[in-house]
Every structure is written in structure tokens, then in C-alpha cells.
Design a protein around this motif. Structure first.
Motif, PDB file in Angstrom:
ATOM      1  N   GLU A 204       0.783  -1.103   0.011  1.00 29.01           N
ATOM      2  CA  GLU A 204       0.378  -0.138   0.125  1.00 29.01           C
ATOM      3  C   GLU A 204       1.362   1.032  -0.142  1.00 29.01           C
ATOM      4  O   GLU A 204       1.933   1.279   0.129  1.00 29.01           O
ATOM      5  N   TYR A 205       0.339   2.029  -0.551  1.00 30.35           N
ATOM      6  CA  TYR A 205       0.879   3.370  -0.983  1.00 30.35           C
ATOM      7  C   TYR A 205       1.022   4.367   0.511  1.00 30.35           C
ATOM      8  O   TYR A 205       0.879   5.727  -0.731  1.00 30.35           O
ATOM      9  N   SER A 206      -0.339   4.777   0.924  1.00 36.31           N
ATOM     10  CA  SER A 206      -0.216   6.024   1.755  1.00 36.31           C
ATOM     11  C   SER A 206      -0.246   6.056   2.593  1.00 36.31           C
ATOM     12  O   SER A 206      -1.275   6.350   3.916  1.00 36.31           O
ATOM     13  N   TRP A 207       0.671   5.013   2.948  1.00 37.03           N
ATOM     14  CA  TRP A 207       1.367   5.797   4.597  1.00 37.03           C
ATOM     15  C   TRP A 207       1.919   7.405   4.428  1.00 37.03           C
ATOM     16  O   TRP A 207       1.819   8.211   5.721  1.00 37.03           O
ATOM     17  N   VAL A 208       2.386   8.000   3.686  1.00 40.37           N
ATOM     18  CA  VAL A 208       2.554   9.342   4.101  1.00 40.37           C
ATOM     19  C   VAL A 208       0.389  10.469   3.906  1.00 40.37           C
ATOM     20  O   VAL A 208       1.537  11.172   5.112  1.00 40.37           O
TER      21      VAL A 208
ATOM     22  N   PHE B 288       9.366  10.437  -5.254  1.00 38.54           N
ATOM     23  CA  PHE B 288       7.492  11.431  -4.736  1.00 38.54           C
ATOM     24  C   PHE B 288       6.986  11.275  -4.185  1.00 38.54           C
ATOM     25  O   PHE B 288       6.944  12.594  -3.352  1.00 38.54           O
ATOM     26  N   ILE B 289       6.127  10.109  -3.740  1.00 36.57           N
ATOM     27  CA  ILE B 289       5.310   9.894  -3.013  1.00 36.57           C
ATOM     28  C   ILE B 289       6.227  10.237  -1.684  1.00 36.57           C
ATOM     29  O   ILE B 289       5.132  10.714  -0.183  1.00 36.57           O
ATOM     30  N   THR B 290       7.336   8.930  -1.243  1.00 36.64           N
ATOM     31  CA  THR B 290       7.716   9.621   0.198  1.00 36.64           C
ATOM     32  C   THR B 290       8.781  10.756   0.279  1.00 36.64           C
ATOM     33  O   THR B 290       8.120  11.265   1.169  1.00 36.64           O
ATOM     34  N   ILE B 291       9.835  10.844  -0.441  1.00 38.30           N
ATOM     35  CA  ILE B 291      10.853  11.902  -0.153  1.00 38.30           C
ATOM     36  C   ILE B 291      10.201  12.885  -0.495  1.00 38.30           C
ATOM     37  O   ILE B 291       9.982  13.434   0.400  1.00 38.30           O
ATOM     38  N   TYR B 292       9.544  13.541  -1.856  1.00 37.71           N
ATOM     39  CA  TYR B 292       8.893  14.903  -1.821  1.00 37.71           C
ATOM     40  C   TYR B 292       8.123  15.269  -0.826  1.00 37.71           C
ATOM     41  O   TYR B 292       7.676  16.667  -0.658  1.00 37.71           O
ATOM     42  N   GLN B 293       6.852  15.043  -0.963  1.00 38.37           N
ATOM     43  CA  GLN B 293       5.872  15.037  -0.203  1.00 38.37           C
ATOM     44  C   GLN B 293       6.398  15.479   1.497  1.00 38.37           C
ATOM     45  O   GLN B 293       6.012  15.745   2.679  1.00 38.37           O
ATOM     46  N   ASN B 294       7.048  14.352   1.445  1.00 37.54           N
ATOM     47  CA  ASN B 294       7.590  14.447   3.390  1.00 37.54           C
ATOM     48  C   ASN B 294       8.020  15.744   3.239  1.00 37.54           C
ATOM     49  O   ASN B 294       8.699  16.863   4.525  1.00 37.54           O
ATOM     50  N   ALA B 295       9.222  16.495   2.510  1.00 40.05           N
ATOM     51  CA  ALA B 295      10.009  17.248   2.685  1.00 40.05           C
ATOM     52  C   ALA B 295       8.681  18.802   2.148  1.00 40.05           C
ATOM     53  O   ALA B 295       8.829  19.810   3.304  1.00 40.05           O
ATOM     54  N   ILE B 296       7.670  18.421   1.857  1.00 46.08           N
ATOM     55  CA  ILE B 296       6.704  19.770   2.013  1.00 46.08           C
ATOM     56  C   ILE B 296       5.606  19.531   3.084  1.00 46.08           C
ATOM     57  O   ILE B 296       5.586  20.806   3.546  1.00 46.08           O
ATOM     58  N   LEU B 297       5.837  18.570   3.397  1.00 48.50           N
ATOM     59  CA  LEU B 297       5.334  18.701   5.228  1.00 48.50           C
ATOM     60  C   LEU B 297       6.064  19.111   5.566  1.00 48.50           C
ATOM     61  O   LEU B 297       5.281  20.333   6.935  1.00 48.50           O
ATOM     62  N   LEU B 298       7.165  19.291   5.764  1.00 47.14           N
ATOM     63  CA  LEU B 298       7.877  20.427   6.772  1.00 47.14           C
ATOM     64  C   LEU B 298       8.155  20.941   6.493  1.00 47.14           C
ATOM     65  O   LEU B 298       8.341  22.560   7.512  1.00 47.14           O
ATOM     66  N   LEU B 299       8.213  21.621   5.046  1.00 44.59           N
ATOM     67  CA  LEU B 299       8.529  22.974   4.849  1.00 44.59           C
ATOM     68  C   LEU B 299       7.480  23.705   4.790  1.00 44.59           C
ATOM     69  O   LEU B 299       7.401  24.966   5.443  1.00 44.59           O
TER      70      LEU B 299
END
Length: 287
Positions: A27-31, A109-120
Motif C-alpha cells: 500500500e502506498y498511502s502511508w504518507v 515523489f510519494i515518500t521523499i517529496y511529500q514528506n519534504a513539503i510537510l516540513l517546509l
């Protein structure tokens, strides 16, 4: 330890956890599941870094916590935390990409990019911390009110959407039986309430809240020219891309969606456009 460094370690841990769980579960909705949980943690880290003595940082943390609580509730009631509660769009993308291609997409994208946005999106708190000498004032009160107004607006939009989908039934049928059976036609697209003025009013309110968070940092710094606006900017781009992709799916699933698109603003609420009437063709009478 510096609050930014603490947040960076939390982000890296979140990335690793989401990526490993996606590989283990398929499953890929963990972020998505951590989307409403991680930003409040970041906000409180910055508030704690100032010893909880900075009114602006504490206000940001409280507001982001309210945002997270509301979003968590809405995500949970839709089954987002249940097994199999994966965002349907990831399944659509998997069907269009090779396994290797989607694996890279999942990582970067799903993991790194979206998590980076959540911090930014929370880093305006870092700007506010750097300018703590500028005290909490009337502008901050105005921003607090604006955030709460947008928070309520998003809650109303999500509730209207929830009620609409529940009324349509678990199968998402477009009709409730034929007129001969005493049934009434069910609309396949939500066009009432806030959705009369925007196809995605919840997106508008969501983005608005994070631009308000940016403004807290800008007010503290005394200037709108702040690098910490990058998070809200990237989030806006993410939502625009998500809207385009989601609506392509909606058009393929709901026959009434193109007509809805023609008259309703995509994200920013506005009055519905008038539908042009077809020109009448004059009928010539026989002489």
C-alpha cells in the motif's frame, strides 16, 4: 538541539517508515496517513525550542494542531487508516506505470517529496523564531481569525462531501431507482453548498491555511520576501497537479462532471458561470 535539526530527523524517520511500510504492505498511502500528524509535531518542536514563551510560535502550534485534528478525523471516517484504505489515485497510477517506474515514483515523489513539503510548510515557524523580538500583535490576531475561518470552511466542505457520498450509497450508484419505482434520480456530482462556487472548496481552504502560516512568519520578519514561503508554494503546485489528475478520473467516471467543470471555478470560489443558451434557428414559413 536546534529545532530545525530535530524536525529534519523526524522527517527522515517519517520517510524511512513510510517507504518501508509501503514495501512490506504493498500500500502506498502511508504518507497520506501521516499527513495530518507530522506537521503539528514540527510546530510544537519550534514552540518548545523557544521554551513555549513565544506567543506567535505557540499560536502557530495550536492552530496547526487544530488543523491536524480535523483532518485526522475526516481521514479516519473515510477509512484512510484501515487496511486497504489506499488512495485510489495510486492504484490508477500503478496501472499506467511499469513496476520499476512506480517504485521510483514511490520513493522520490510519494515518500521523499511529500514528506519534504510537510516540513517546509511549517518552516515559517522558524522564520518567526528568528524574529522573536517582534512581538505578537494585531496582525497576528487577524491571521489567527483568518486561519480559523478557513479551518471551519474546510470542515464544512468536507462534511458536505461526506453527506453527499453517504446519500449516494455504498455502491456510488447514480440513481435511487427509476421514477416508476418511486425513486428519484441522484446527481453524480456535488453541485450544492460550497461546491456551487468551487469544485474543490476544501482545497482552497487547505491551501489558505498554509499561506496564513507563511504570513505569521512574514509578519514576524516584517517582510513578505521570506524563503519559508517555499512550502506553501510547493503545496499549491502539488494541489494543482492533484486537481488536474483527479478531475481526469472524475470525467471518466461521472458523465455530469464536464458540465460541472464548465460553470464552476476549479479551486478559488467564484460565482457560477452562466451556461450559454444555444442559438435558436429561425423557422421559415412556407409561402
Amino acid at each position: 538541539m536546534d529545532p530545525f535539526v530535530v524536525c529534519l530527523w523526524i522527517m527522515l524517520t517519517s520517510c524511512a517508515t513510510a517507504w518501508i511500510l509501503s514495501l512490506l504492505t504493498g500500500e502506498y498511502s502511508w504518507v497520506d496517513r501521516s499527513w495530518s500528524l507530522v506537521p503539528p509535531v514540527y510546530a510544537w518542536v519550534f514552540a518548545a525550542g523557544a521554551g513555549f514563551d513565544d506567543a506567535r510560535l505557540v499560536t502557530i502550534a495550536v492552530l496547526v494542531t487544530l488543523w491536524g485534528a480535523r483532518l485526522t478525523f475526516n481521514f479516519a471516517r473515510k477509512g484512510g487508516y484501515a487496511p486497504g484504505g489506499e488512495d485510489y489515485r495510486w492504484a490508477v497510477l500503478r496501472g499506467r506505470m511499469s513496476p520499476a517506474g512506480f517504485g521510483l515514483f514511490n520513493l522520490f515523489f510519494i515518500t521523499i517529496y511529500q514528506n519534504a513539503i510537510l516540513l517546509l510548510i511549517v518552516l515559517p515557524a522558524a522564520t518567526a523564531a528568528l524574529h522573536a523580538a517582534n512581538p505578537f500583535g494585531p496582525a497576528d490576531l487577524g491571521l489567527t481569525f483568518a486561519f480559523l475561518l478557513l479551518l471551519v470552511g474546510e470542515g464544512v466542505a468536507d462534511q458536505q462531501q461526506w453527506d453527499f457520498h453517504r446519500a449516494r450509497g455504498p455502491r456510488g450508484a447514480d440513481t435511487a431507482g427509476s421514477p416508476a419505482e418511486g425513486g428519484a434520480a441522484r446527481p453524480d456530482v456535488l453541485r450544492t453548498g460550497l461546491f456551487r462556487y468551487s469544485r474543490h472548496p476544501n482545497y482552497f481552504c487547505e491551501l489558505g491555511q498554509w499561506w496564513v502560516v507563511f504570513l505569521f512568519g512574514a509578519v514576524a520578519a516584517g517582510s513578505l520576501l521570506q524563503w519559508s514561503g517555499l512550502g506553501a508554494l510547493l503545496l499549491t503546485g502539488l494541489f494543482i497537479g492533484s486537481t488536474v489528475f483527479t478531475e481526469r478520473i472524475s470525467v471518466s467516471r461521472h458523465p455530469g462532471y464536464p458540465a460541472y467543470q464548465r460553470v464552476t471555478s476549479p479551486i478559488v470560489p467564484w460565482f457560477p458561470r452562466a451556461v450559454p443558451r444555444p442559438e435558436s434557428v429561425p423557422v421559415r414559413r412556407a409561402l
